[in-house]
Design a protein around this motif. Sequence first.
Motif, PDB file in Angstrom:
ATOM      1  N   THR A   8       0.948  -1.228   0.058  1.00  0.00           N
ATOM      2  CA  THR A   8       0.062   0.146  -0.005  1.00  0.00           C
ATOM      3  C   THR A   8       0.844   1.445  -0.150  1.00  0.00           C
ATOM      4  OG1 THR A   8      -1.624  -1.224   0.966  1.00  0.00           O
ATOM      5  CG2 THR A   8      -1.856   1.177   1.152  1.00  0.00           C
ATOM      6  N   VAL A   9       0.822   1.723  -1.136  1.00  0.00           N
ATOM      7  CA  VAL A   9       2.038   3.022  -1.292  1.00  0.00           C
ATOM      8  C   VAL A   9       1.062   4.406  -1.987  1.00  0.00           C
ATOM      9  CG1 VAL A   9       3.956   1.589  -1.926  1.00  0.00           C
ATOM     10  CG2 VAL A   9       2.466   2.301  -3.656  1.00  0.00           C
ATOM     11  N   PRO A  10       1.862   5.567  -1.785  1.00  0.00           N
ATOM     12  CA  PRO A  10       1.012   6.639  -2.191  1.00  0.00           C
ATOM     13  C   PRO A  10       1.215   6.731  -3.770  1.00  0.00           C
ATOM     14  CG  PRO A  10       3.019   7.229  -1.049  1.00  0.00           C
ATOM     15  CD  PRO A  10       2.845   5.820  -0.817  1.00  0.00           C
ATOM     16  N   SER A  11       0.027   7.109  -4.454  1.00  0.00           N
ATOM     17  CA  SER A  11       0.283   7.117  -5.824  1.00  0.00           C
ATOM     18  C   SER A  11       0.947   7.901  -6.435  1.00  0.00           C
ATOM     19  CB  SER A  11      -1.315   7.477  -6.281  1.00  0.00           C
ATOM     20  OG  SER A  11      -1.661   8.599  -6.073  1.00  0.00           O
ATOM     21  N   LYS A  12       1.640   7.793  -7.800  1.00  0.00           N
ATOM     22  CA  LYS A  12       2.346   8.445  -8.340  1.00  0.00           C
ATOM     23  C   LYS A  12       2.017  10.070  -8.395  1.00  0.00           C
ATOM     24  CE  LYS A  12       6.000   5.580  -9.257  1.00  0.00           C
ATOM     25  NZ  LYS A  12       7.337   5.562  -8.821  1.00  0.00           N
ATOM     26  N   GLY A  13       0.909  10.106  -8.811  1.00  0.00           N
ATOM     27  CA  GLY A  13       0.202  11.629  -9.044  1.00  0.00           C
ATOM     28  C   GLY A  13       0.193  12.327  -7.868  1.00  0.00           C
ATOM     29  N   ASP A  18      -2.459   3.652  -3.751  1.00  0.00           N
ATOM     30  CA  ASP A  18      -2.458   2.490  -4.588  1.00  0.00           C
ATOM     31  C   ASP A  18      -2.063   1.243  -3.766  1.00  0.00           C
ATOM     32  OD1 ASP A  18      -2.958   3.894  -6.828  1.00  0.00           O
ATOM     33  OD2 ASP A  18      -1.085   4.315  -7.325  1.00  0.00           O
ATOM     34  N   ASN A  19      -2.823   0.156  -4.145  1.00  0.00           N
ATOM     35  CA  ASN A  19      -2.258  -1.026  -3.630  1.00  0.00           C
ATOM     36  C   ASN A  19      -1.662  -1.832  -4.993  1.00  0.00           C
ATOM     37  OD1 ASN A  19      -3.036  -1.614  -1.026  1.00  0.00           O
ATOM     38  ND2 ASN A  19      -5.247  -1.513  -1.855  1.00  0.00           N
ATOM     39  N   LYS A  20      -0.447  -2.438  -4.743  1.00  0.00           N
ATOM     40  CA  LYS A  20       0.313  -3.020  -5.994  1.00  0.00           C
ATOM     41  C   LYS A  20       0.647  -4.442  -5.531  1.00  0.00           C
ATOM     42  CE  LYS A  20       2.669   1.283  -7.762  1.00  0.00           C
ATOM     43  NZ  LYS A  20       3.689   1.918  -7.989  1.00  0.00           N
ATOM     44  N   GLY A  23       4.629  -5.049  -8.606  1.00  0.00           N
ATOM     45  CA  GLY A  23       4.912  -3.729  -9.220  1.00  0.00           C
ATOM     46  C   GLY A  23       3.631  -3.163 -10.173  1.00  0.00           C
ATOM     47  N   GLU A  24       2.419  -3.929 -10.051  1.00  0.00           N
ATOM     48  CA  GLU A  24       1.284  -3.654 -10.785  1.00  0.00           C
ATOM     49  C   GLU A  24       0.195  -3.153  -9.896  1.00  0.00           C
ATOM     50  OE1 GLU A  24      -1.788  -5.970 -13.609  1.00  0.00           O
ATOM     51  OE2 GLU A  24       0.246  -6.561 -13.672  1.00  0.00           O
ATOM     52  N   VAL A  25      -0.416  -2.103 -10.329  1.00  0.00           N
ATOM     53  CA  VAL A  25      -1.454  -1.379  -9.402  1.00  0.00           C
ATOM     54  C   VAL A  25      -2.757  -2.227  -9.732  1.00  0.00           C
ATOM     55  CG1 VAL A  25      -2.768   0.652  -8.884  1.00  0.00           C
ATOM     56  CG2 VAL A  25      -0.637   1.253  -9.646  1.00  0.00           C
ATOM     57  N   VAL A  26      -3.186  -2.748  -8.472  1.00  0.00           N
ATOM     58  CA  VAL A  26      -4.433  -3.595  -8.538  1.00  0.00           C
ATOM     59  C   VAL A  26      -5.590  -2.688  -7.946  1.00  0.00           C
ATOM     60  CG1 VAL A  26      -3.089  -5.814  -8.384  1.00  0.00           C
ATOM     61  CG2 VAL A  26      -3.609  -4.515  -6.295  1.00  0.00           C
ATOM     62  N   SER A  27      -5.426  -1.752  -7.229  1.00  0.00           N
ATOM     63  CA  SER A  27      -6.478  -0.918  -6.602  1.00  0.00           C
ATOM     64  C   SER A  27      -6.020   0.541  -6.222  1.00  0.00           C
ATOM     65  CB  SER A  27      -7.377  -1.626  -5.557  1.00  0.00           C
ATOM     66  OG  SER A  27      -6.435  -1.530  -4.634  1.00  0.00           O
ATOM     67  N   HIS A  28      -6.844   1.348  -6.521  1.00  0.00           N
ATOM     68  CA  HIS A  28      -6.715   2.986  -6.341  1.00  0.00           C
ATOM     69  C   HIS A  28      -7.652   3.458  -5.162  1.00  0.00           C
ATOM     70  CE1 HIS A  28      -5.179   6.904  -6.839  1.00  0.00           C
ATOM     71  NE2 HIS A  28      -6.472   7.393  -6.901  1.00  0.00           N
ATOM     72  N   HIS A  29      -7.076   4.313  -4.376  1.00  0.00           N
ATOM     73  CA  HIS A  29      -8.031   4.917  -3.263  1.00  0.00           C
ATOM     74  C   HIS A  29      -7.833   6.243  -2.947  1.00  0.00           C
ATOM     75  CE1 HIS A  29      -9.511   0.664  -2.565  1.00  0.00           C
ATOM     76  NE2 HIS A  29      -8.327   0.402  -2.768  1.00  0.00           N
ATOM     77  N   HIS A  30      -8.936   7.150  -2.628  1.00  0.00           N
ATOM     78  CA  HIS A  30      -8.651   8.307  -2.046  1.00  0.00           C
ATOM     79  C   HIS A  30      -7.868   8.608  -0.754  1.00  0.00           C
ATOM     80  CE1 HIS A  30     -10.370   9.703  -5.739  1.00  0.00           C
ATOM     81  NE2 HIS A  30     -11.336   9.074  -5.705  1.00  0.00           N
ATOM     82  N   LYS A  31      -8.525   7.398   0.145  1.00  0.00           N
ATOM     83  CA  LYS A  31      -7.699   7.632   1.375  1.00  0.00           C
ATOM     84  C   LYS A  31      -7.202   6.530   1.873  1.00  0.00           C
ATOM     85  CE  LYS A  31     -12.091   9.848   3.340  1.00  0.00           C
ATOM     86  NZ  LYS A  31     -13.354   9.731   4.578  1.00  0.00           N
ATOM     87  N   ARG A  40      -5.352  -5.419   2.658  1.00  0.00           N
ATOM     88  CA  ARG A  40      -5.357  -6.420   3.736  1.00  0.00           C
ATOM     89  C   ARG A  40      -6.078  -7.608   3.254  1.00  0.00           C
ATOM     90  NH1 ARG A  40      -7.752  -3.652   7.928  1.00  0.00           N
ATOM     91  NH2 ARG A  40      -5.795  -2.950   8.467  1.00  0.00           N
ATOM     92  N   SER A  41      -7.249  -7.112   2.642  1.00  0.00           N
ATOM     93  CA  SER A  41      -8.071  -8.380   2.239  1.00  0.00           C
ATOM     94  C   SER A  41      -7.511  -9.001   0.799  1.00  0.00           C
ATOM     95  CB  SER A  41      -9.276  -8.037   1.658  1.00  0.00           C
ATOM     96  OG  SER A  41      -9.366  -7.235   0.338  1.00  0.00           O
ATOM     97  N   ILE A  42      -6.798  -8.336   0.222  1.00  0.00           N
ATOM     98  CA  ILE A  42      -5.999  -9.076  -0.851  1.00  0.00           C
ATOM     99  C   ILE A  42      -5.015  -9.891  -0.556  1.00  0.00           C
ATOM    100  CG2 ILE A  42      -4.368  -8.517  -2.980  1.00  0.00           C
ATOM    101  CD1 ILE A  42      -6.131  -5.938  -3.372  1.00  0.00           C
ATOM    102  N   ALA A  43      -4.292  -9.450   0.516  1.00  0.00           N
ATOM    103  CA  ALA A  43      -2.912 -10.095   1.107  1.00  0.00           C
ATOM    104  C   ALA A  43      -3.712 -11.384   1.734  1.00  0.00           C
ATOM    105  CB  ALA A  43      -2.116  -9.409   2.287  1.00  0.00           C
ATOM    106  N   ARG A  44      -4.838 -11.273   2.592  1.00  0.00           N
ATOM    107  CA  ARG A  44      -5.316 -12.617   3.117  1.00  0.00           C
ATOM    108  C   ARG A  44      -5.474 -13.450   2.168  1.00  0.00           C
ATOM    109  NH1 ARG A  44      -9.052  -9.691   7.948  1.00  0.00           N
ATOM    110  NH2 ARG A  44      -7.174  -9.588   9.464  1.00  0.00           N
ATOM    111  N   ALA A  45      -6.144 -12.910   1.185  1.00  0.00           N
ATOM    112  CA  ALA A  45      -6.856 -13.989  -0.055  1.00  0.00           C
ATOM    113  C   ALA A  45      -5.610 -14.780  -0.641  1.00  0.00           C
ATOM    114  CB  ALA A  45      -7.656 -13.180  -1.096  1.00  0.00           C
TER     115      ALA A  45
END
Length: 76
Positions: A8-13, A18-20, A23-31, A40-45
């Motif tokens: 979970t990293v700050p987006s480039k812009g 972003d969740n990566k 190295g590939e962005v799999v989801s983008h969020h404002h908060k 967390r849910s992606i990592a658990r899955a």
Amino acid sequence: MTKKNVHTVPSKGGSGWDNKVGGEVVSHHHKKETAVEKGRSIARANEAEHVIHDKGGKIQQSNSYGNDPNPPKDQR
């Protein structure tokens, strides 16, 4: 998805988080809170590691949701 770490990293812009995976962005969020929940849910899955970064890009927290190669040692 294969068993790769989720970051979970700050987006480039600079407009959110972003969740990566691999190295590939799999989801983008404002908060950040929303991004952390989704990461967390992606990592658990995927039974993988979830690495949370701060705004500067440094690792803030890391959680393992799979077979932890370095489990904590009990100090009893």
